[in-house]
Design a protein around this motif. Structure first.
Motif, short mmCIF file in Angstrom:
data_model
loop_
_atom_site.label_atom_id
_atom_site.label_comp_id
_atom_site.label_asym_id
_atom_site.label_seq_id
_atom_site.Cartn_x
_atom_site.Cartn_y
_atom_site.Cartn_z
N VAL A 129 12.45 28.48 8.59
CA VAL A 129 12.50 27.02 8.62
C VAL A 129 13.23 26.60 9.89
O VAL A 129 14.36 27.02 10.13
N THR A 130 12.58 25.78 10.71
CA THR A 130 13.17 25.32 11.97
C THR A 130 12.85 23.86 12.20
O THR A 130 11.86 23.34 11.67
N PRO A 131 13.64 23.18 13.01
CA PRO A 131 13.35 21.77 13.32
C PRO A 131 12.16 21.65 14.27
O PRO A 131 11.97 22.49 15.16
N VAL A 132 11.36 20.63 14.08
CA VAL A 132 10.27 20.31 15.01
C VAL A 132 10.85 19.36 16.06
O VAL A 132 11.21 18.24 15.75
N LEU A 133 10.92 19.84 17.29
CA LEU A 133 11.56 19.07 18.36
C LEU A 133 10.56 18.20 19.08
O LEU A 133 9.36 18.48 19.10
N THR A 134 11.05 17.15 19.69
CA THR A 134 10.20 16.29 20.52
C THR A 134 10.09 16.90 21.91
O THR A 134 10.84 17.82 22.28
N PHE A 135 9.18 16.37 22.68
CA PHE A 135 8.95 16.88 24.03
C PHE A 135 10.23 16.84 24.87
O PHE A 135 10.51 17.75 25.64
N HIS A 136 11.00 15.79 24.72
CA HIS A 136 12.18 15.59 25.57
C HIS A 136 13.37 16.43 25.10
O HIS A 136 14.38 16.49 25.80
N GLN A 137 13.27 17.08 23.95
CA GLN A 137 14.35 17.94 23.47
C GLN A 137 14.15 19.40 23.87
O GLN A 137 15.02 20.22 23.63
N VAL A 138 13.04 19.68 24.50
CA VAL A 138 12.68 21.07 24.77
C VAL A 138 13.73 21.78 25.61
O VAL A 138 14.30 22.79 25.21
N SER A 139 13.98 21.30 26.82
CA SER A 139 14.83 22.03 27.75
C SER A 139 16.29 22.07 27.32
O SER A 139 17.04 22.96 27.73
N SER A 140 16.71 21.12 26.49
CA SER A 140 18.11 21.09 26.06
C SER A 140 18.37 21.96 24.84
O SER A 140 19.51 22.09 24.41
N HIS A 141 17.31 22.56 24.29
CA HIS A 141 17.50 23.43 23.13
C HIS A 141 18.32 24.65 23.54
O HIS A 141 18.09 25.24 24.60
N PRO A 142 19.33 25.05 22.74
CA PRO A 142 20.19 26.18 23.11
C PRO A 142 19.42 27.45 23.44
O PRO A 142 19.81 28.21 24.34
N HIS A 143 18.34 27.70 22.73
CA HIS A 143 17.53 28.90 22.99
C HIS A 143 17.00 28.89 24.42
O HIS A 143 17.07 29.90 25.13
N ASN A 144 16.50 27.75 24.86
CA ASN A 144 15.95 27.65 26.21
C ASN A 144 17.03 27.57 27.27
O ASN A 144 16.84 28.06 28.38
N GLN A 145 18.15 26.95 26.95
CA GLN A 145 19.23 26.87 27.92
C GLN A 145 19.81 28.26 28.20
O GLN A 145 20.09 28.61 29.34
N GLU A 146 19.97 29.06 27.15
CA GLU A 146 20.52 30.40 27.34
C GLU A 146 19.58 31.27 28.17
O GLU A 146 20.03 32.06 29.00
N ARG A 147 18.29 31.10 27.99
CA ARG A 147 17.31 31.91 28.70
C ARG A 147 16.85 31.27 30.00
O ARG A 147 16.05 31.87 30.72
N SER B 267 12.30 17.48 43.38
CA SER B 267 12.01 16.09 43.03
C SER B 267 12.56 15.71 41.66
O SER B 267 12.42 14.56 41.24
N GLY B 268 13.14 16.69 40.97
CA GLY B 268 13.68 16.41 39.65
C GLY B 268 12.68 16.62 38.52
O GLY B 268 13.02 16.42 37.35
N ASP B 269 11.45 17.03 38.85
CA ASP B 269 10.45 17.30 37.82
C ASP B 269 10.77 18.61 37.13
O ASP B 269 11.13 19.61 37.77
N GLU B 270 10.58 18.62 35.80
CA GLU B 270 10.92 19.78 35.00
C GLU B 270 9.66 20.52 34.57
O GLU B 270 8.64 19.91 34.27
N SER B 271 9.74 21.85 34.55
CA SER B 271 8.60 22.66 34.14
C SER B 271 9.09 24.01 33.66
O SER B 271 10.22 24.42 33.96
N PRO B 272 8.26 24.74 32.90
CA PRO B 272 8.65 26.09 32.46
C PRO B 272 8.76 27.03 33.65
O PRO B 272 8.01 26.92 34.61
N SER C 213 14.80 28.85 30.45
CA SER C 213 13.35 28.83 30.31
C SER C 213 12.69 27.70 31.09
O SER C 213 11.47 27.73 31.29
N PHE C 214 13.47 26.70 31.49
CA PHE C 214 12.90 25.56 32.22
C PHE C 214 13.69 25.34 33.50
O PHE C 214 14.88 25.61 33.58
N ILE C 215 12.99 24.85 34.52
CA ILE C 215 13.61 24.62 35.82
C ILE C 215 13.26 23.22 36.30
O ILE C 215 12.31 22.60 35.82
#
Length: 307
Positions: free
Chosen positions: A219-237, A245-250, A239-241
């Motif tokens: 069971v996990t939370p369903v995140l919105t698009f804007h919560q993706v990069s701030s998720h602890p799992h992605n921050q630790e890895r 220009s400030g644009d974010e991508s995997p 996963s996004f840069i």
């Protein structure tokens, strides 16, 4: 509408290549193989990542697919079709041996999409798809494999199919298995869904996330698009840069240990930005390039420096 965030988790083992130099630029050493960085190197290592909750881990956004909707298979089929073009193009053809290339002239996306759906064809033999759409185990029919709205109008994803995961789901929901219908009783799924719906609506997404954090209830939370990069799992890895220009991508994947392929932080090029440069490398003169641009054969974009 909640946004599903799909994560393709790579569980590859260490790979290696014989020692080899390619034009003095690349070298693969058998003694120091690249290792694929897997999901086991994060805070979620060791946890069950079964089906739906693993898919809604934050990565690439997609839409909900239930009995009211059909999933578009073009992205996966298209990628496989393009790979077919590369495979055929890389094979030298003697006279009369144009079959590989000729086949890629047809819409390879068709076979690519069908191949991606191999599981659907194979699992049909064991009765997974005998019921109407939206009433089977994996298409939102099963109450233990779906999403549920919380008290703050957000969502939790549930994918507790195996008995050991299902037991932990019921424990987290504080439900007595003895007072519920059997898990695999299709006729009782509507009642079981009603119970789950009421229970998930009693707490916020943050509260349910805390309840199931660290468990194997799937069971996990369903995140919105804007919560993706701030998720602890992605921050630790990482996963996004963000580019200049400030644009974010995997970031590029897979992440290798010895040659991690440092991503470029330069902004994405605009259409035609490098056309003239590439043509000059192939020996075309400025006059020829201007002529091609004037006739509409190529597109050349002039990129102004940002001062």
């Amino acid at each position: 509408m909640c946004e599903f965030l799909w994560l393709l988790r790579c569980d590859g083992e260490a790979g290696s290549w014989p020692t080899r130099a390619v034009e003095g630029k690349s070298r693969f050493d058998l003694r120091s193989p690249n290792r694929i960085r897997t999901g086991r190197s994060s805070v979620h290592r060791g946890r069950a990542r079964h089906q739906l909750p693993r898919h809604v881990r934050p990565s690439v956004p997609a839409g909900t697919q239930r009995r009211e909707a059909l999933r578009a298979a073009e992205p996966a089929g298209g990628l496989r079709g393009r790979r077919a073009h590369l495979c055929a193009g890389g094979r030298p053809c003697a006279a009369g041996e144009g079959e590989d290339r000729e086949r890629t002239g047809h819409r390879c996306e068709h076979e690519g999409a069908a191949y991606v759906g191999s599981f659907l064809w194979k699992s049909g033999r064991i009765g997974l798809w005998d019921r109407p759409r939206g009433q089977n185990m994996l298409d939102s029919g099963a109450p233990f494999y779906d999403t549920y709205q919380t008290s703050d109008r957000k969502y939790m994803a549930v994918g507790a199919i195996e008995p050991q995961f299902y037991r932990q789901l019921l424990e987290g929901l504080e439900l007595d298995v003895g007072k519920l219908p059997p898990q695999m009783s299709f006729e009782d799924w509507p009642e079981l869904r009603r119970v789950f719906t009421e229970r998930f609506a009693s707490k916020s997404q943050a509260e349910w996330s805390e309840v199931f954090n660290g468990t194997d209830a799937c069971v996990t939370p369903v995140l919105t698009f804007h919560q993706v990069s701030s998720h602890p799992h992605n921050q630790e890895r990482a996963s996004f840069i963000r580019d200049a220009s400030g644009d974010e991508s995997p970031r590029p994947a897979p992440v290798l240990s010895r040659t991690p392929a440092e991503p470029s932080l330069a902004p994405d090029p605009v259409i035609g930005q490098n056309t003239a440069e590439v043509l000059r490398e192939y020996g075309f003169t400025s006059a020829e390039i201007d002529g091609m641009q004037a006739s509409g054969a190529v597109e050349v974009a002039l990129v102004r420096a940002k001062l």
